[in-house]
Design an enzyme around this catalytic site. Structure first.
Site, PDB file in Angstrom:
ATOM      1  N   HIS A  89      -8.185 -14.039   7.981  1.00  0.00           N
ATOM      2  CA  HIS A  89      -8.700 -12.935   7.172  1.00  0.00           C
ATOM      3  C   HIS A  89      -8.390 -13.224   5.706  1.00  0.00           C
ATOM      4  O   HIS A  89      -7.295 -13.652   5.376  1.00  0.00           O
ATOM      5  CB  HIS A  89      -8.042 -11.617   7.575  1.00  0.00           C
ATOM      6  CG  HIS A  89      -8.504 -10.464   6.732  1.00  0.00           C
ATOM      7  ND1 HIS A  89      -9.684  -9.804   6.999  1.00  0.00           N
ATOM      8  CD2 HIS A  89      -7.983  -9.897   5.618  1.00  0.00           C
ATOM      9  CE1 HIS A  89      -9.868  -8.864   6.077  1.00  0.00           C
ATOM     10  NE2 HIS A  89      -8.847  -8.900   5.236  1.00  0.00           N
ATOM     11  N   ASP A 168      -9.578   3.920  10.715  1.00  0.00           N
ATOM     12  CA  ASP A 168      -9.687   3.243   9.419  1.00  0.00           C
ATOM     13  C   ASP A 168     -10.912   3.727   8.657  1.00  0.00           C
ATOM     14  O   ASP A 168     -10.868   3.889   7.437  1.00  0.00           O
ATOM     15  CB  ASP A 168      -9.736   1.724   9.591  1.00  0.00           C
ATOM     16  CG  ASP A 168      -9.781   1.025   8.240  1.00  0.00           C
ATOM     17  OD1 ASP A 168      -8.847   1.237   7.443  1.00  0.00           O
ATOM     18  OD2 ASP A 168     -10.770   0.319   7.963  1.00  0.00           O
ATOM     19  N   ARG A 175      -9.409   7.417   1.142  1.00  0.00           N
ATOM     20  CA  ARG A 175      -8.658   6.649   0.126  1.00  0.00           C
ATOM     21  C   ARG A 175      -9.531   6.372  -1.087  1.00  0.00           C
ATOM     22  O   ARG A 175      -9.076   6.439  -2.227  1.00  0.00           O
ATOM     23  CB  ARG A 175      -8.175   5.315   0.723  1.00  0.00           C
ATOM     24  CG  ARG A 175      -6.979   5.482   1.635  1.00  0.00           C
ATOM     25  CD  ARG A 175      -6.740   4.209   2.427  1.00  0.00           C
ATOM     26  NE  ARG A 175      -6.441   3.070   1.597  1.00  0.00           N
ATOM     27  CZ  ARG A 175      -6.634   1.805   1.957  1.00  0.00           C
ATOM     28  NH1 ARG A 175      -7.148   1.511   3.140  1.00  0.00           N
ATOM     29  NH2 ARG A 175      -6.331   0.818   1.139  1.00  0.00           N
ATOM     30  N   SER A 190      -4.760  -0.955   7.222  1.00  0.00           N
ATOM     31  CA  SER A 190      -6.213  -1.013   7.333  1.00  0.00           C
ATOM     32  C   SER A 190      -6.669  -2.391   7.831  1.00  0.00           C
ATOM     33  O   SER A 190      -7.425  -2.509   8.799  1.00  0.00           O
ATOM     34  CB  SER A 190      -6.815  -0.707   5.946  1.00  0.00           C
ATOM     35  OG  SER A 190      -8.171  -1.019   5.899  1.00  0.00           O
ATOM     36  N   LYS A 194      -7.565  -3.583  12.152  1.00  0.00           N
ATOM     37  CA  LYS A 194      -8.867  -4.130  12.532  1.00  0.00           C
ATOM     38  C   LYS A 194      -8.725  -5.544  13.108  1.00  0.00           C
ATOM     39  O   LYS A 194      -9.383  -5.913  14.074  1.00  0.00           O
ATOM     40  CB  LYS A 194      -9.808  -4.134  11.326  1.00  0.00           C
ATOM     41  CG  LYS A 194     -10.308  -2.734  10.992  1.00  0.00           C
ATOM     42  CD  LYS A 194     -11.184  -2.702   9.767  1.00  0.00           C
ATOM     43  CE  LYS A 194     -10.395  -2.930   8.513  1.00  0.00           C
ATOM     44  NZ  LYS A 194     -11.048  -2.572   7.266  1.00  0.00           N
TER      45      LYS A 194
HETATM   46  N1  URA Z   1      -9.915  -4.508   3.124  1.00  0.00           N
HETATM   47  C1  URA Z   1      -9.722  -3.600   4.123  1.00  0.00           C
HETATM   48  O1  URA Z   1     -10.253  -3.747   5.217  1.00  0.00           O
HETATM   49  N2  URA Z   1      -8.918  -2.566   3.889  1.00  0.00           N
HETATM   50  C2  URA Z   1      -8.297  -2.359   2.708  1.00  0.00           C
HETATM   51  O2  URA Z   1      -7.578  -1.405   2.574  1.00  0.00           O
HETATM   52  C3  URA Z   1      -8.506  -3.307   1.680  1.00  0.00           C
HETATM   53  C4  URA Z   1      -9.317  -4.381   1.913  1.00  0.00           C
END
Ligand code: URA
Length: 460
Positions: A89, A168, A175, A190, A194
């Site tokens: 990621h 999320d 947010r 977050s 995922k």
């Molecule tokens: N990417 C995400 O998936 N979440 C965040 O909070 C910031 C970047």
């Protein structure tokens, strides 16, 4: 015991440590909200986010929040996959296209990568937007189909399903409106919820630092990397983070199709079965992309037991390009994920010919010297405003908008030399990005220091 949202908010506000049950209860109630059980309200969820933003979370609280979010909806069941399940990621960058090379490389070496990617965010590009420029390419795959493709090819590349990590989706939107995006704790929960929902045995994180990164200072990027590694390991996933420079676009192109083109041309160049050669100069401009690709893939292959060290892993990664197996894998994945394989194959066979921007302009150097640097975030915004990004969620993106870099930081530059070519599908969209790029590119008389691309490696 009933968990009342107001108690959770007050405890965090007052600096107390939240229990796993409090965090779990809050997130479950948030996702299951209905007319009968309307709490937590949006106002309470926003107050919770701000309390976390201000007070932070300890390692156990962060692990509990990530766990609760990860299991707030459906998860990808990777257990039928035979082999080590791995992903990488990136926290987001400009011209950051390593996923397009890494997934087929690690799959070619025997790992399984069910890669779930995102769209362009702010000044940064998104893997899904790039992939969708391939004719007929589907990024919305049901999880069963994704599993079948990973079983067959070793990897698949898709977007988040609506049922994956719904907590999320709710929190991210709040947010965005409440000034709580930039919390390293909330970013960690977050991203990691995922990624861990993919059922991973191993995860390699590319945490960007520098002017083109969300975390521009090394110390902020390092804290984020440390939190993500700790959270991954506490969840039982082997996790490594690389802190990497994002001071200039990665590789030769930034945009959508042009980034697919760059990766496909590199795979074709290295494949012995394909009669295609890139010039030395084009290879030089993609050298940082290749270096980062092999470094990240090297760590993935090391975590997955395919290499004794990350350095051996990087060598193995190069071999997967050199024997043509990564490119074969990439084509097979596209064949399975495209609804119009003939059109997709034609585009991929000659990617430079498929690149058809309606308008282009060349930015030339106004004086000689060395390319000293740029505000890479501004370069990213210029790419988005050429049409590659969205003004608001849901807007379409342009396939052929983007930039081609002809120079990298530290290069000697002659007056009137081409620095950047801008591409757009609408000639009117060239003016503002051209001015933005002209303003931010710095040509100086002193040769600058060349910064290291991989700055640090963080493990537990
Ligand atoms: N990417 C995400 O998936 N979440 C965040 O909070 C910031 C970047």
């Amino acid at each position: 015991m009933t968990i009342h949202p107001i108690d959770v908010i007050q405890h965090k506000r007052d600096g107390l440590v939240l229990s796993d049950a409090e965090i779990e209860g809050f997130i479950q109630a948030l996702v299951k909200r209905d007319a009968e059980h309307p709490t937590p309200t949006d106002a309470q969820a926003a107050a919770f986010l701000m309390a976390v933003f201000v007070r932070g979370l300890n390692a156990q609280e962060l692990a509990a929040l990530t766990h609760a979010m990860r299991f707030s909806g459906e998860v990808f069941d990777s257990s039928p996959l035979q082999g080590f399940v791995v992903d990488k990621h990136s926290t987001g960058g400009v011209g950051d296209k390593t996923s397009l090379l890494i997934a087929p490389i690690v799959a070619a070496a025997g790992l399984k990568d069910p890669m779930i990617s995102g769209r362009s965010l702010g000044h940064t590009g998104g893997t899904l937007d790039k992939l969708e420029t391939i004719p007929g390419f589907r990024t919305q795959l049901p999880l069963e189909e994704m599993l079948a493709i990973v079983r067959k090819v070793g990897f698949a590349m898709a977007g988040q399903t609506p049922k994956l990590v719904p907590a999320d989706r709710i929190l991210y939107e709040l947010r965005d409106h409440t000034g709580t995006v930039e919390s390293p704790y909330l970013i960690t929960a977050s991203i990691m919820s995922k990624k861990l929902a993919e059922g991973l045995n191993g995860l390699v994180l590319d945490v960007k630092t520098g002017s083109g990164a969300f975390m521009q200072r090394d110390e902020d990027a390092r804290l984020l990397a440390r939190l993500m590694v700790e959270t991954g390991e506490l969840a039982g996933t082997k996790t490594v983070a690389l802190l990497t420079a994002m001071d200039q676009p990665l590789g030769r192109f930034a945009g959508n199709w042009v980034e697919v083109q760059e990766c496909v041309e590199l795979m074709q160049h290295f494949s012995p079965q394909i009669d295609f050669t890139l010039s030395e100069e084009k290879l030089r401009l993609s050298a940082d992309l290749l270096e980062l690709t092999h470094a990240l893939a090297g760590h993935m292959l090391h975590l997955g037991g395919k290499a004794a060290t990350p350095e051996d892993g990087a060598d193995l990664s190069e071999w997967m390009l050199l024997d043509g197996s990564a490119y074969r894998n990439f084509l097979e994945m596209v064949e399975l994920q495209s609804d119009s394989w003939e059109a997709a194959r034609a585009a991929l066979e000659r990617p430079a010919e498929f690149h058809r921007p309606a308008a282009m302009r060349v930015l030339e150097a106004q004086s000689g010297g060395y390319l000293a640097g740029m505000d890479c975030r501004q370069v990213g915004w210029a790419v988005q405003r050429l049409g590659a990004g969205r003004a608001k969620p849901g807007d379409p993106v342009s396939a052929h908008a983007g930039i081609e870099m002809h120079v990298k930081i530290g290069d000697r530059i002659e007056k009137r030399q081409p620095l950047i070519t801008l591409y757009s599908e609408d000639p009117d969209l060239l003016h503002e990005p051209e001015a933005m790029l002209r303003e931010t590119i710095r040509v100086e008389q002193e040769m600058p220091d060349r910064a290291k691309l991989v700055r640090e490696v963080l493990r537990r």
